[in-house]
Design a protein around this motif. Structure first.
Motif, PDB file in Angstrom:
ATOM      1  N   GLN A  37     -38.607 -22.846  -2.636  1.00  0.00           N
ATOM      2  CA  GLN A  37     -39.826 -23.333  -1.982  1.00  0.00           C
ATOM      3  C   GLN A  37     -40.475 -24.492  -2.741  1.00  0.00           C
ATOM      4  O   GLN A  37     -40.688 -24.422  -3.948  1.00  0.00           O
ATOM      5  N   GLY A  38     -40.741 -25.577  -1.976  1.00  0.00           N
ATOM      6  CA  GLY A  38     -41.426 -26.730  -2.535  1.00  0.00           C
ATOM      7  C   GLY A  38     -40.542 -27.738  -3.230  1.00  0.00           C
ATOM      8  O   GLY A  38     -41.012 -28.790  -3.655  1.00  0.00           O
ATOM      9  N   THR A  39     -39.235 -27.441  -3.327  1.00  0.00           N
ATOM     10  CA  THR A  39     -38.306 -28.372  -3.964  1.00  0.00           C
ATOM     11  C   THR A  39     -37.367 -28.975  -2.919  1.00  0.00           C
ATOM     12  O   THR A  39     -37.188 -28.420  -1.837  1.00  0.00           O
ATOM     13  N   TYR A  40     -36.760 -30.089  -3.264  1.00  0.00           N
ATOM     14  CA  TYR A  40     -35.811 -30.724  -2.350  1.00  0.00           C
ATOM     15  C   TYR A  40     -34.572 -29.846  -2.167  1.00  0.00           C
ATOM     16  O   TYR A  40     -34.070 -29.238  -3.115  1.00  0.00           O
ATOM     17  N   ALA A  41     -34.105 -29.777  -0.927  1.00  0.00           N
ATOM     18  CA  ALA A  41     -32.851 -29.091  -0.595  1.00  0.00           C
ATOM     19  C   ALA A  41     -32.044 -30.061   0.244  1.00  0.00           C
ATOM     20  O   ALA A  41     -32.122 -30.074   1.467  1.00  0.00           O
ATOM     21  N   THR A  42     -31.278 -30.915  -0.418  1.00  0.00           N
ATOM     22  CA  THR A  42     -30.656 -32.059   0.245  1.00  0.00           C
ATOM     23  C   THR A  42     -29.268 -31.785   0.797  1.00  0.00           C
ATOM     24  O   THR A  42     -28.789 -32.537   1.643  1.00  0.00           O
ATOM     25  N   ALA A  43     -28.596 -30.743   0.299  1.00  0.00           N
ATOM     26  CA  ALA A  43     -27.183 -30.505   0.606  1.00  0.00           C
ATOM     27  C   ALA A  43     -26.346 -31.750   0.295  1.00  0.00           C
ATOM     28  O   ALA A  43     -25.278 -31.950   0.874  1.00  0.00           O
ATOM     29  N   SER A  44     -26.834 -32.585  -0.618  1.00  0.00           N
ATOM     30  CA  SER A  44     -26.158 -33.836  -1.005  1.00  0.00           C
ATOM     31  C   SER A  44     -25.868 -34.725   0.200  1.00  0.00           C
ATOM     32  O   SER A  44     -24.857 -35.435   0.235  1.00  0.00           O
ATOM     33  N   SER A  45     -26.761 -34.696   1.186  1.00  0.00           N
ATOM     34  CA  SER A  45     -26.522 -35.417   2.440  1.00  0.00           C
ATOM     35  C   SER A  45     -27.630 -36.418   2.721  1.00  0.00           C
ATOM     36  O   SER A  45     -28.774 -36.248   2.282  1.00  0.00           O
ATOM     37  N   ASN A  46     -27.303 -37.450   3.488  1.00  0.00           N
ATOM     38  CA  ASN A  46     -28.303 -38.394   3.958  1.00  0.00           C
ATOM     39  C   ASN A  46     -29.298 -37.737   4.897  1.00  0.00           C
ATOM     40  O   ASN A  46     -30.485 -38.035   4.878  1.00  0.00           O
ATOM     41  N   LEU A  47     -28.798 -36.824   5.723  1.00  0.00           N
ATOM     42  CA  LEU A  47     -29.638 -36.223   6.758  1.00  0.00           C
ATOM     43  C   LEU A  47     -30.808 -35.455   6.145  1.00  0.00           C
ATOM     44  O   LEU A  47     -31.927 -35.486   6.661  1.00  0.00           O
ATOM     45  N   LEU A  48     -30.566 -34.766   5.023  1.00  0.00           N
ATOM     46  CA  LEU A  48     -31.604 -33.916   4.438  1.00  0.00           C
ATOM     47  C   LEU A  48     -32.107 -34.439   3.088  1.00  0.00           C
ATOM     48  O   LEU A  48     -32.700 -33.683   2.319  1.00  0.00           O
ATOM     49  N   LYS A  49     -31.910 -35.714   2.819  1.00  0.00           N
ATOM     50  CA  LYS A  49     -32.238 -36.223   1.484  1.00  0.00           C
ATOM     51  C   LYS A  49     -33.732 -36.137   1.151  1.00  0.00           C
ATOM     52  O   LYS A  49     -34.109 -36.150  -0.020  1.00  0.00           O
ATOM     53  N   ASN A  50     -34.580 -36.029   2.179  1.00  0.00           N
ATOM     54  CA  ASN A  50     -36.023 -35.903   1.944  1.00  0.00           C
ATOM     55  C   ASN A  50     -36.569 -34.543   2.363  1.00  0.00           C
ATOM     56  O   ASN A  50     -37.783 -34.356   2.459  1.00  0.00           O
ATOM     57  N   TYR A  51     -35.675 -33.580   2.599  1.00  0.00           N
ATOM     58  CA  TYR A  51     -36.088 -32.264   3.091  1.00  0.00           C
ATOM     59  C   TYR A  51     -36.535 -31.373   1.933  1.00  0.00           C
ATOM     60  O   TYR A  51     -35.856 -31.273   0.916  1.00  0.00           O
ATOM     61  N   LYS A  52     -37.698 -30.727   2.120  1.00  0.00           N
ATOM     62  CA  LYS A  52     -38.200 -29.801   1.099  1.00  0.00           C
ATOM     63  C   LYS A  52     -38.160 -28.372   1.641  1.00  0.00           C
ATOM     64  O   LYS A  52     -38.483 -28.119   2.795  1.00  0.00           O
ATOM     65  N   SER A  53     -37.767 -27.448   0.776  1.00  0.00           N
ATOM     66  CA  SER A  53     -37.605 -26.049   1.173  1.00  0.00           C
ATOM     67  C   SER A  53     -38.952 -25.422   1.514  1.00  0.00           C
ATOM     68  O   SER A  53     -39.880 -25.461   0.705  1.00  0.00           O
ATOM     69  N   PRO A  54     -39.058 -24.799   2.686  1.00  0.00           N
ATOM     70  CA  PRO A  54     -40.308 -24.105   3.041  1.00  0.00           C
ATOM     71  C   PRO A  54     -40.358 -22.670   2.517  1.00  0.00           C
ATOM     72  O   PRO A  54     -41.388 -22.010   2.627  1.00  0.00           O
ATOM     73  N   TYR A  55     -39.265 -22.173   1.982  1.00  0.00           N
ATOM     74  CA  TYR A  55     -39.197 -20.803   1.470  1.00  0.00           C
ATOM     75  C   TYR A  55     -38.117 -20.740   0.393  1.00  0.00           C
ATOM     76  O   TYR A  55     -37.463 -21.739   0.113  1.00  0.00           O
ATOM     77  N   THR A  56     -37.928 -19.570  -0.187  1.00  0.00           N
ATOM     78  CA  THR A  56     -36.948 -19.406  -1.269  1.00  0.00           C
ATOM     79  C   THR A  56     -35.862 -18.424  -0.851  1.00  0.00           C
ATOM     80  O   THR A  56     -36.149 -17.371  -0.288  1.00  0.00           O
TER      81      THR A  56
END
Length: 472
Positions: A80-99
């Motif tokens: 939660q609150g950290t980037y979870a990018t899956a090393s991808s362009n699509l999710l490069k700015n996605y932050k985890s809403p939970y853990t």
């Protein structure tokens, strides 16, 4: 190697080191590393948690075994609150809403996450080159791949940047990079650890798996993460594995069952296997025989059938699982003239070539006119593979195998030949299809050995790994 977790724990308790200093040292090493293992550092969170551990020690409070121990997380897990990018362009700015459940259990035990680790995008690859952060470089030789898809996790452990790391294993993605970097990597029995909060690749084989430098550290981390989870209906209840239960024994026949091990002769007689890996594996078998242990050569499906079956099912599942990533709810949306075109360009521009290859392949497998001919045949083969394993484990307790048919390729080679990359999984995917507990150990061959037991016999796998430490 003895338990690093226990060693550091004792140092903290004895006030020989402070947790803050330990965490800062690891963060500095990760910042300076040239192996491309880091997607994001968790500096603020890690130092905040370290200060809490130091305060407890100063106050004379008891700390748990994992409290203050720095670990890494493959960048396909929610924190939660950290980037979870899956090393991808699509999710490069996605932050985890939970853990994720497995990560939360480690946090509850006091372990400190310090890094989200580089990997093949969405777990699609066997070399950790399919990533927007640059190819992960092998811990021993930077010209070679780090393995995949959990390459960053394995290299960080091998280089002592983390004490342990949490990878994800779908068809060998913990075991193969562990072998490439000479560390331990476990794929537990399917369902032993909750998958909740792990980005889905192929849901029927995805497993949360620890990577560490000792069997004991694997055991400690496995126990903390294991257990039934109401958020994951495929999760199962399992018994804790005690330290006493996996200690080295002088005779394998005193372990459990028949005291026999088996190996698949068609793995070893395969033309594709590297001659040195073959010779080293057979030498390891002879050393085991010299201990008076019975060894049985087993028949199994040809490795190309295993690879074809695995990728047929895995591509079908990933096409389904990634259908949600269209830029509407998750990821970087690219607008076009209408909704359909926006979906198309968002996925086309943001998915890697390998991910698109697997989605297209999966949709083909599932499409009308092909699903009966290909997908259902794959399901039937998976059932036959599982039945084969059940029969094998009536005759032997452990199956021993090489981790890979070849040594790590040079960076760039796998990207030129995806088919060769798929075949590098030939010795790992079968055990994934069978949902069996399998451990890579850094012994026996240049890429280690793989120890497999029947479902829910994770304890036996760790026990035999300890036995082999003194045998080969």
């Amino acid at each position: 190697m003895d338990s690093q977790i226990k060693h550091i724990h004792q140092q903290l308790v004895d006030k020989k080191i402070s947790c803050t200093a330990l965490i800062q040292q690891k963060l500095n090493a990760l910042k300076e590393n040239t192996n491309n293992t880091v997607n994001s550092l968790l500096d603020d969170l890690a130092l905040h948690l370290a200060a809490k551990v130091d305060a407890k020690i100063t106050n004379g409070d008891t700390i748990g075994l994992l409290e203050g121990i720095p670990f890494g997380i493959k960048d396909v897990y929610m924190l939660q609150g950290t980037y979870a990018t899956a090393s991808s362009n699509l999710l490069k700015n996605y932050k985890s809403p939970y853990t994720a459940t497995a990560i939360q259990k480690l946090l509850n035990a006091g372990a400190i996450p310090i890094v989200k680790e580089n990997c093949d995008s969405f777990g699609h690859g066997s070399s950790s080159e399919n990533t927007i952060f640059g190819a992960v470089k092998n811990a021993s030789n930077p010209d070679l791949v780090g393995g995949g898809s959990s390459g960053g996790s394995a290299v960080n452990v091998a280089k002592d940047y983390t004490i342990f790391s949490i990878g994800g294993d779908t068809g060998g993605s913990v075991r193969q990079p562990a072998g490439y970097n000479h560390v331990y990597g476990l794929k537990p029995t399917y369902g032993r650890i909750s998958r909740y909060g792990l980005m889905a690749y192929a849901s029927s084989t995805d497993c949360v798996g620890p990577i560490a430098k000792s069997v004991e550290d694997i055991r400690i981390v496995l126990n903390v993460m294991s257990g039934k989870d109401v958020k994951d209906q495929t999760s199962i209840t399992s018994s804790e594995i005690s330290e006493e239960a996996i200690k080295t024994l002088s005779e394998f026949k005193t372990l459990k069952g028949l005291g026999k091990i088996g190996y698949f002769k068609n793995f070893i007689e395969n033309d594709a296997i590297d001659s040195k890996i073959k010779a080293d594996f057979l030498t390891a078998i002879e050393k085991i025989k010299a201990k008076g242990i019975q060894v049985k050569a087993l028949d199994f499906f040809k490795s190309d059938i295993l690879v074809s079956t695995y990728y047929t099912l895995a591509m079908a599942e990933t096409a389904s699982n990634l259908s949600r990533l269209d830029g509407s709810n998750y990821g970087n949306r690219i607008e076009d003239k209408n909704l359909k075109e926006s979906y198309a360009i968002t996925r086309s521009e943001n998915f890697s070539e390998e991910t698109k290859r697997r989605i297209v392949g999966g949709n083909q497998v599932l499409s009308q006119g092909f699903s009966d001919e290909i997908y259902l045949k794959g399901l039937a083969l998976r059932d036959a593979i599982s039945e084969n394993f059940e029969n094998d484990f009536k005759e032997v307790d452990i199956i021993l195998s090489p981790v890979t048919p070849n040594t790590p390729p040079k960076i760039g080679d796998s990207l030129k030949d995806p088919h060769a990359m798929y075949l590098s999984d030939a010795y790992t995917v079968g055990f994934s299809l069978g949902q069996l507990p399998t451990l890579t150990i850094p012994q026996g061959t240049d890429t280690g050995l793989q120890i497999t037991a029947a479902k829910n016999n994770d304890e036996l796998v760790l026990k035999f790994a300890n036995f082999l430490k003194d045998t080969i």
